[in-house]
Design a protein around this motif. Structure first.
Motif: not given
Ligand code: HEM
Length: 146
Positions: A51-71
């Motif tokens: 769901e979180v990926l589909r919410e960002q689909a077609g657009g800029d997911a930079t902030e969400s990706f960074e906010d999660v603090g991915h490993s």
């Protein structure tokens, strides 16, 4: 459009309009730091849910990706899904708020301002108020006695 990247390698550039169209179950692309990722096959595997990926689909997911603090593992996985880069002409169009206020920033700011406020209250405002009340009461008493 194909072009030579900074290190001389061929880079596939995608226009923002092309990327925006890729927001379906059949094809899901996201942009992170101006790189374009095809996450279609990864949707079901994503530990954070599709769901979180589909919410960002077609657009800029930079902030969400960074906010999660991915490993770093997650960043390596992402590197395998890069299909190209956002066309340089479309980069200024990316929604980048001039001031990013995150929840943690709000907490930090509120803790700062409340402590400054607290010291200001105790140091100045309360003694001033007490002095004002005493002055008013003194005036009232002295005027009643006359
Ligand atoms: C190509 C892009 C992405 C890849 C490869 C990826 C990969 C991963 C991986 C491997 C994890 C497990 C935790 C970790 O190792 O950090 C994870 C968790 C997560 N991801 Fe992503 N992710 C991507 C994009 C995104 C985006 C765009 C969002 C937000 C919109 C997102 C939100 C989350 C969330 C909420 C979790 C769960 C964190 C938790 O429960 O601790 N991810 N992702």
């Amino acid at each position: 459009m194909e072009d030579k990247g900074e290190n001389g390698q061929a880079v596939k550039y995608y226009r923002l309009s092309e990327i925006e169209e890729q927001n379906t179950f059949k094809s899901t692309w996201i942009i992170i730091n101006f790189n374009v990722y095809d996450v279609t096959k990864f949707l079901e595997e994503h530990p954070g849910g599709e769901e979180v990926l589909r919410e960002q689909a077609g657009g800029d997911a930079t902030e969400s990706f960074e906010d999660v603090g991915h490993s770093s593992d997650a960043k390596e996985m992402a590197a395998n899904m890069v299909i190209g880069e956002l066309h340089p002409d479309d980069r200024p169009k990316m929604a980048k708020p001039s001031v990013t206020v995150r929840f943690t920033d709000v907490l930090y700011l509120s803790s700062c301002s409340s402590s400054t406020l607290n010291s200001w209250w105790t140091n100045w405002l309360i003694p001033c108020l007490v002095a004002a009340v005493i002055t008013v009461m003194y005036r009232m008493y002295t005027s009643v006695e006359q």
